[in-house]
Design a protein around this motif. Structure first.
Motif, PDB file in Angstrom:
ATOM      1  N   ALA A 230      -1.098   0.856   3.059  1.00  5.94           N
ATOM      2  CA  ALA A 230      -0.558   2.065   3.051  1.00  5.94           C
ATOM      3  C   ALA A 230       0.990   1.721   2.437  1.00  5.94           C
ATOM      4  N   ARG A 231       1.538   0.556   2.968  1.00  3.36           N
ATOM      5  CA  ARG A 231       2.734   0.148   2.319  1.00  3.36           C
ATOM      6  C   ARG A 231       2.920  -0.241   1.008  1.00  3.36           C
ATOM      7  N   ASN A 232       1.848  -0.614   0.423  1.00  2.24           N
ATOM      8  CA  ASN A 232       1.600  -0.794  -0.885  1.00  2.24           C
ATOM      9  C   ASN A 232       1.594   0.457  -1.728  1.00  2.24           C
ATOM     10  N   GLY A 233       1.270   1.549  -1.226  1.00  2.00           N
ATOM     11  CA  GLY A 233       1.160   2.892  -1.828  1.00  2.00           C
ATOM     12  C   GLY A 233      -0.151   3.449  -1.727  1.00  2.00           C
TER      13      GLY A 233
ATOM     14  N   ALA B 240      -4.588   7.354  -7.582  1.00  2.00           N
ATOM     15  CA  ALA B 240      -4.371   6.877  -6.216  1.00  2.00           C
ATOM     16  C   ALA B 240      -5.361   5.679  -6.006  1.00  2.00           C
ATOM     17  N   VAL B 241      -5.086   4.574  -5.171  1.00  2.00           N
ATOM     18  CA  VAL B 241      -5.995   3.948  -4.677  1.00  2.00           C
ATOM     19  C   VAL B 241      -6.332   4.438  -3.145  1.00  2.00           C
ATOM     20  N   VAL B 242      -7.411   4.840  -2.964  1.00  2.00           N
ATOM     21  CA  VAL B 242      -7.718   5.580  -1.791  1.00  2.00           C
ATOM     22  C   VAL B 242      -8.804   4.670  -0.987  1.00  2.00           C
ATOM     23  N   VAL B 243      -8.280   4.438   0.283  1.00  2.00           N
ATOM     24  CA  VAL B 243      -9.085   3.470   1.333  1.00  2.00           C
ATOM     25  C   VAL B 243      -9.398   4.074   2.303  1.00  2.00           C
ATOM     26  N   ASN B 244     -10.720   4.121   2.571  1.00  2.00           N
ATOM     27  CA  ASN B 244     -11.375   4.613   3.783  1.00  2.00           C
ATOM     28  C   ASN B 244     -11.551   3.802   4.789  1.00  2.00           C
TER      29      ASN B 244
ATOM     30  N   PHE C 257      -3.697  -6.166  -3.395  1.00  2.00           N
ATOM     31  CA  PHE C 257      -3.223  -4.904  -3.981  1.00  2.00           C
ATOM     32  C   PHE C 257      -2.639  -4.905  -5.309  1.00  2.00           C
ATOM     33  N   LYS C 258      -1.861  -6.029  -5.754  1.00  2.00           N
ATOM     34  CA  LYS C 258      -1.262  -6.068  -7.122  1.00  2.00           C
ATOM     35  C   LYS C 258      -2.043  -6.588  -7.853  1.00  2.00           C
ATOM     36  N   THR C 259      -3.258  -7.691  -7.611  1.00  2.00           N
ATOM     37  CA  THR C 259      -3.677  -8.405  -8.787  1.00  2.00           C
ATOM     38  C   THR C 259      -5.057  -7.581  -8.968  1.00  2.00           C
ATOM     39  N   ARG C 260      -5.474  -6.984  -8.218  1.00  2.00           N
ATOM     40  CA  ARG C 260      -7.076  -6.512  -8.102  1.00  2.00           C
ATOM     41  C   ARG C 260      -6.955  -4.939  -8.090  1.00  2.00           C
ATOM     42  N   LEU C 261      -6.671  -4.571  -7.070  1.00  2.00           N
ATOM     43  CA  LEU C 261      -6.768  -2.968  -6.533  1.00  2.00           C
ATOM     44  C   LEU C 261      -6.012  -2.146  -7.676  1.00  2.00           C
TER      45      LEU C 261
END
Length: 394
Positions: A22-25, A106-110, A190-194
């Motif tokens: 969440a901190r990463n967005g 968005a990157v939505v994380v369940n 988060f930075k390199t893959r998501l």
């Protein structure tokens, strides 16, 4: 948008990973929060729970008494299934609402504690599993949740085991160190893959493979990786289509480029074209301009197909879409099965790979160098098929 499933055993640190994402967005959808929301006072979900389990699962104030309900269902499979039939459809519907409201980029994380147990993994583009040493998990549950060691052991035993979660994991985050170490791994992920995965998915472009050639030692996890990709493809398409793991990574003990080759069987190429949009949404966009198998036909012939790639920068994929019964479809299955069954053929191919990779540092030059071997393998495989009565199946 990119849909990510996040799970892990109780006490492994899944919530810490969710907070850092969440901190990463990332947009976090917490299944535990939704499980409370759908049985809040005044909801039809709470009314159905009370009808199923009686007023003893309510507090004096009319709220759900979660410890009392937990005591009713813990260790009782029938009661657990009854509760799941009440909660899960409501949680899924609310999850879909929240995902639809998220921004398009968005990157939505369940965050789903029982993602593996409920068979949800194929519905996500990527699954992250958080894992920690059992003793550490027990200590955390005692310190942070006030459980006894026996209660912690029982809760851990009631969930899927580490091996089952690992098989579902596209990303495994081992949380046996400090929180700073965990946060650093999450930030890098988060930075390199998501984020690149989300952009590729949104633009419907494949992740770019490294042009440089590298032949990897046999990886025993290749079949599990292929299995996860196949499950996603089948989830995205109607009718549970035939999808096969083919190529060198499908042959145990064979060195290979770290690329998972899959084959989707269709009735016609028109059907293949009609499925392209669904495949793109699932993370397997079509690669323009690559339409045929250029080798192994008679002179002047080509074997038509459609070729798709993968949007995940952490896993290179080739998805070959071929017509059932076509020469290319048959050859892919025959070569795989011949190499799986005849050790001499597999070992000869492995030795040749070492020689070709030493002579050619470029992936495309390496592929060209293999063509004479494929011609010889085709003849040997056909002789083997005739001698053994092999027929294509998967």
């Amino acid at each position: 948008m990119l849909m990510v499933g996040l799970t892990g055993g109780i006490g492994a640190g899944k919530s810490a990973v969710a907070r850092r994402l969440a901190r990463n967005g990332a947009v976090i959808i917490d299944a535990d929060v939704l499980a409370r929301e759908v049985v809040a006072p005044g909801t039809d979900g709470l009314a159905e729970v009370v009808a199923a389990f009686g007023p003893g699962v309510l507090t004096a104030g009319g709220e759900l008494d979660r410890p009392a309900l937990g005591a009713r269902v813990f260790g009782d499979d029938d009661a657990r299934r009854t509760l799941e039939k009440i909660l899960h459809p409501r949680i899924r519907a609310r999850t879909a609402e929240l995902a639809a409201a998220a921004p398009g980029e968005a990157v939505v994380v369940n965050d789903v504690p029982l993602l593996v147990e409920t068979g949800l993994a194929p519905s996500y583009h990527l699954v992250i599993v958080v894992e920690a040493d059992r003793a550490q998990r027990i200590r955390r549950l005692i310190e942070t949740r006030g459980m006894t060691a026996e209660q912690a052991e029982a809760r851990i035993a009631a969930q899927a085991g580490d091996a089952d979660r690992r098989r579902a994991a596209d990303v495994l985050l081992v949380n046996d160190g400090s929180l700073d170490e965990l946060n650093e791994r999450v930030d890098r992920l988060f930075k390199t893959r998501l984020k690149p995965y989300e952009e590729n998915l949104r633009l419907r472009v494949s992740a770019r493979p490294d042009r440089r050639l590298h032949i990897a030692e046999p990886d025993p996890t290749w079949p599990d990786q292929a299995g996860r990709l196949i499950a996603r493809i089948r989830h995205a398409l109607p009718g549970r289509p035939a999808v096969s793991h083919i190529g060198s990574t499908a042959v145990p003990g064979l060195p290979a480029k770290d690329i998972i080759d899959l084959m989707l069987a269709v009735r016609t190429l028109d059907e293949a074209d009609a499925l392209a949009d669904r495949l793109g949404g699932a993370g397997f966009p079509r690669r323009p301009g690559e339409w045929v198998d250029n080798a192994r036909g008679l002179p002047g012939q080509t074997w038509p197909k459609r070729l798709h790639g993968g949007t995940d920068p952490g896993r290179t994929v080739n998805l070959h879409v071929r017509v059932t019964g076509s020469p290319g479809w048959r050859f892919a299955l025959l070569m795989r099965d011949h190499l799986r069954t005849v050790p001499e053929a597999r070992d000869g191919y492995a030795e040749a790979k070492v020689r070709w990779s030493a002579e050619h540092q470029d992936r495309y030059a390496y592929a060209d160098a293999k063509e004479p071997w494929f011609d010889e393998e085709a003849r040997a495989a056909d002789d083997w098929a005739e001698a053994t009565g092999w027929c294509p199946s998967d």
